[in-house]
Design a protein around this motif. Structure first.
Motif, PDB file in Angstrom:
ATOM      1  N   ALA A 184       0.849  -1.202   0.000  1.00  0.00           N
ATOM      2  CA  ALA A 184       0.000   0.000   0.000  1.00  0.00           C
ATOM      3  C   ALA A 184       0.880   1.246   0.000  1.00  0.00           C
ATOM      4  CB  ALA A 184      -0.917  -0.016   1.220  1.00  0.00           C
ATOM      5  N   THR A 185       0.450   2.282  -0.719  1.00  0.00           N
ATOM      6  CA  THR A 185       1.257   3.497  -0.826  1.00  0.00           C
ATOM      7  C   THR A 185       0.917   4.506   0.276  1.00  0.00           C
ATOM      8  OG1 THR A 185      -0.347   4.272  -2.472  1.00  0.00           O
ATOM      9  CG2 THR A 185       1.686   3.273  -3.299  1.00  0.00           C
ATOM     10  N   ALA A 186      -0.318   4.458   0.788  1.00  0.00           N
ATOM     11  CA  ALA A 186      -0.734   5.331   1.888  1.00  0.00           C
ATOM     12  C   ALA A 186      -1.853   4.629   2.648  1.00  0.00           C
ATOM     13  CB  ALA A 186      -1.223   6.683   1.369  1.00  0.00           C
ATOM     14  N   CYS A 187      -2.023   4.983   3.919  1.00  0.00           N
ATOM     15  CA  CYS A 187      -3.067   4.320   4.728  1.00  0.00           C
ATOM     16  C   CYS A 187      -3.401   5.186   5.932  1.00  0.00           C
ATOM     17  CB  CYS A 187      -2.566   2.949   5.192  1.00  0.00           C
ATOM     18  SG  CYS A 187      -3.804   1.949   6.058  1.00  0.00           S
ATOM     19  N   LEU A 188      -4.660   5.167   6.348  1.00  0.00           N
ATOM     20  CA  LEU A 188      -5.053   5.648   7.675  1.00  0.00           C
ATOM     21  C   LEU A 188      -6.306   4.902   8.111  1.00  0.00           C
ATOM     22  CD1 LEU A 188      -7.502   7.526   6.772  1.00  0.00           C
ATOM     23  CD2 LEU A 188      -5.985   9.433   7.126  1.00  0.00           C
ATOM     24  N   ASP A 189      -6.649   5.019   9.389  1.00  0.00           N
ATOM     25  CA  ASP A 189      -7.845   4.314   9.865  1.00  0.00           C
ATOM     26  C   ASP A 189      -9.034   5.266   9.834  1.00  0.00           C
ATOM     27  OD1 ASP A 189      -6.763   5.761  12.071  1.00  0.00           O
ATOM     28  OD2 ASP A 189      -7.994   4.580  13.438  1.00  0.00           O
ATOM     29  N   LEU A 190     -10.220   4.684   9.568  1.00  0.00           N
ATOM     30  CA  LEU A 190     -11.438   5.485   9.463  1.00  0.00           C
ATOM     31  C   LEU A 190     -12.008   5.724  10.855  1.00  0.00           C
ATOM     32  CD1 LEU A 190     -13.156   3.960   6.315  1.00  0.00           C
ATOM     33  CD2 LEU A 190     -12.141   6.235   6.552  1.00  0.00           C
ATOM     34  N   SER A 191     -11.505   6.765  11.524  1.00  0.00           N
ATOM     35  CA  SER A 191     -12.021   7.081  12.854  1.00  0.00           C
ATOM     36  C   SER A 191     -13.069   8.187  12.790  1.00  0.00           C
ATOM     37  CB  SER A 191     -10.872   7.496  13.778  1.00  0.00           C
ATOM     38  OG  SER A 191     -10.119   8.537  13.194  1.00  0.00           O
ATOM     39  N   ASP A 192     -12.953   9.076  11.815  1.00  0.00           N
ATOM     40  CA  ASP A 192     -13.806  10.265  11.807  1.00  0.00           C
ATOM     41  C   ASP A 192     -14.749  10.345  10.612  1.00  0.00           C
ATOM     42  OD1 ASP A 192     -12.524  10.956  14.141  1.00  0.00           O
ATOM     43  OD2 ASP A 192     -11.011  12.142  13.116  1.00  0.00           O
ATOM     44  N   GLY A 193     -14.814   9.306   9.798  1.00  0.00           N
ATOM     45  CA  GLY A 193     -15.700   9.300   8.631  1.00  0.00           C
ATOM     46  C   GLY A 193     -14.904   9.309   7.341  1.00  0.00           C
ATOM     47  N   LEU A 194     -15.423   8.625   6.301  1.00  0.00           N
ATOM     48  CA  LEU A 194     -14.706   8.477   5.028  1.00  0.00           C
ATOM     49  C   LEU A 194     -14.326   9.827   4.423  1.00  0.00           C
ATOM     50  CD1 LEU A 194     -13.721   6.727   2.610  1.00  0.00           C
ATOM     51  CD2 LEU A 194     -16.011   7.002   1.643  1.00  0.00           C
ATOM     52  N   ALA A 195     -15.281  10.770   4.359  1.00  0.00           N
ATOM     53  CA  ALA A 195     -15.017  12.039   3.676  1.00  0.00           C
ATOM     54  C   ALA A 195     -13.864  12.794   4.340  1.00  0.00           C
ATOM     55  CB  ALA A 195     -16.281  12.897   3.652  1.00  0.00           C
ATOM     56  N   LEU A 196     -13.915  12.916   5.663  1.00  0.00           N
ATOM     57  CA  LEU A 196     -12.883  13.676   6.378  1.00  0.00           C
ATOM     58  C   LEU A 196     -11.538  12.938   6.336  1.00  0.00           C
ATOM     59  CD1 LEU A 196     -11.966  16.009   8.111  1.00  0.00           C
ATOM     60  CD2 LEU A 196     -13.038  14.936  10.092  1.00  0.00           C
ATOM     61  N   ASP A 197     -11.550  11.623   6.526  1.00  0.00           N
ATOM     62  CA  ASP A 197     -10.288  10.878   6.553  1.00  0.00           C
ATOM     63  C   ASP A 197      -9.658  10.785   5.160  1.00  0.00           C
ATOM     64  OD1 ASP A 197     -10.084  10.454   9.315  1.00  0.00           O
ATOM     65  OD2 ASP A 197     -11.523   8.813   9.237  1.00  0.00           O
ATOM     66  N   LEU A 198     -10.481  10.660   4.118  1.00  0.00           N
ATOM     67  CA  LEU A 198      -9.931  10.660   2.750  1.00  0.00           C
ATOM     68  C   LEU A 198      -9.366  12.043   2.410  1.00  0.00           C
ATOM     69  CD1 LEU A 198      -9.359   9.340   0.042  1.00  0.00           C
ATOM     70  CD2 LEU A 198     -11.712   9.854  -0.650  1.00  0.00           C
ATOM     71  N   HIS A 199     -10.051  13.098   2.868  1.00  0.00           N
ATOM     72  CA  HIS A 199      -9.544  14.462   2.701  1.00  0.00           C
ATOM     73  C   HIS A 199      -8.139  14.571   3.310  1.00  0.00           C
ATOM     74  CE1 HIS A 199      -9.355  18.837   2.898  1.00  0.00           C
ATOM     75  NE2 HIS A 199      -9.159  18.742   4.193  1.00  0.00           N
ATOM     76  N   ARG A 200      -7.945  13.966   4.481  1.00  0.00           N
ATOM     77  CA  ARG A 200      -6.626  14.004   5.140  1.00  0.00           C
ATOM     78  C   ARG A 200      -5.571  13.276   4.318  1.00  0.00           C
ATOM     79  NH1 ARG A 200      -9.666  12.703  10.714  1.00  0.00           N
ATOM     80  NH2 ARG A 200      -9.687  14.798  11.586  1.00  0.00           N
ATOM     81  N   LEU A 201      -5.923  12.085   3.823  1.00  0.00           N
ATOM     82  CA  LEU A 201      -4.966  11.309   3.026  1.00  0.00           C
ATOM     83  C   LEU A 201      -4.610  12.062   1.741  1.00  0.00           C
ATOM     84  CD1 LEU A 201      -5.116   7.479   2.353  1.00  0.00           C
ATOM     85  CD2 LEU A 201      -4.617   9.070   0.510  1.00  0.00           C
TER      86      LEU A 201
END
Ligand SMILES: [Mg+2]
Length: 297
Positions: A184-201
């Motif tokens: 995987a090239t990037a990863c984070l866990d979905l703690s705050d919701g898909l939209a906000l966490d994808l925005h962060r990534l």
């Protein structure tokens, strides 16, 4: 229960050889990087005591930290738990809290390595989790490249649809395989919701993100819950477009839901329409109430 008794109860329950000195002595293995994450669990912000059992509260306190270690592709090793206890948290409640926390710790071979105890008006838990990953190999948020597939494990909106009552299962086995097998090239866990966490990534990777209609929505969850509900604790990750994504990994379904492309960093499109990066934000929650965040206080 006084402090000495409380510490004796916790030490007995954990059977951890790391407790009892002024400091814990930890030794990482050669060739590893240490991962460190810290989380608060606060009465009135993250939970209401009447609505969450002591065991579930202890489980949740640790699960949040373990999920962060999973997101980095690491193995969890040690935790430090500091509690500020109000009047209502009696000895029985404290036992239940540690029973829940230690059940999850044992399942993932995590040792309780220390902590602190004090009295306060409302319950507060500060937990530190340490993990390890082969040197230089941790999965980060900023490694996404243009054209990479955006993928997610499990289903979305489950916690919101079920009223945030479930015990989250940290995806530690999956995180390791995303690192070692899928690269995987990037990863984070979905703690705050898909939209906000994808925005962060996407922001960290300096790219825009485009989602299609293939979201794995939890049966019974609304699209809004799938996009903006927090606490699913699934893994959101990107892989090279040439990666052959298996249907399941570590027992969890994997779904490709879109791709990264050049554009304003962090901007999101869903089926061609702009998507706002709304999600769980404790600062917004206190000002705007639960409706906006999709998550109950
Ligand atoms: Mg996280």
């Amino acid at each position: 229960v006084n402090e000495l008794e409380a510490i004796a109860r916790i030490t007995r329950r954990s059977a951890s050889p790391l407790l009892g000195d002024d400091c814990a002595i930890l030794r990482p293995r050669p060739g590893e990087d240490l991962l460190v994450t810290t989380d608060l669990l606060l009465e009135g912000v993250h939970f209401e005591p009447g609505k969450l059992s002591a065991r579930d509260c202890g489980w949740r306190a640790l699960a949040r930290g373990l999920s962060d270690i999973a997101a980095m592709g690491g193995a969890a090793r040690w935790c430090f738990v500091s509690l500020a206890l109000p009047e209502w948290a009696d000895a029985r409640w404290l036992d239940g809290f540690y029973d829940g926390l230690l059940a999850l710790a044992r399942a993932h071979r995590v040792q309780l390595a220390g902590g602190d105890l004090s009295r306060t008006a409302t319950f507060a838990c500060d937990i530190v989790v340490l993990g390890a990953v082969p040197r230089g190999k941790a999965l980060r948020r900023d490694g996404g490249r243009s054209g990479d597939l955006i993928c997610v494990s499990g289903s979305l909106g489950r916690a919101a649809a079920r009223g945030y009552r479930d015990r989250p299962e940290p995806r530690l086995a999956l995180g390791k395989l995303l690192r070692s097998r899928l690269k995987a090239t990037a990863c984070l866990d979905l703690s705050d919701g898909l939209a906000l966490d994808l925005h962060r990534l996407a922001t960290a990777s300096g790219l825009a993100a485009e989602l299609d209609a293939s979201l794995p929505i939890f049966p019974g969850a609304s699209l809004d819950q799938a996009l903006h509900g927090g606490e699913d604790y699934e893994l959101l990750f990107t892989v090279a477009p040439s990666c052959k994504l298996p249907a399941t990994l570590a027992g969890l379904p994997l779904t490709a839901i879109g791709f990264l492309r050049p554009g304003a960093p962090g901007s999101l499109l869903l089926c061609g329409q702009p998507l706002a990066p709304h999600g769980w934000d404790p600062f917004q929650a206190t000002k705007r109430g639960r409706k906006h965040t999709g998550k109950p206080l």
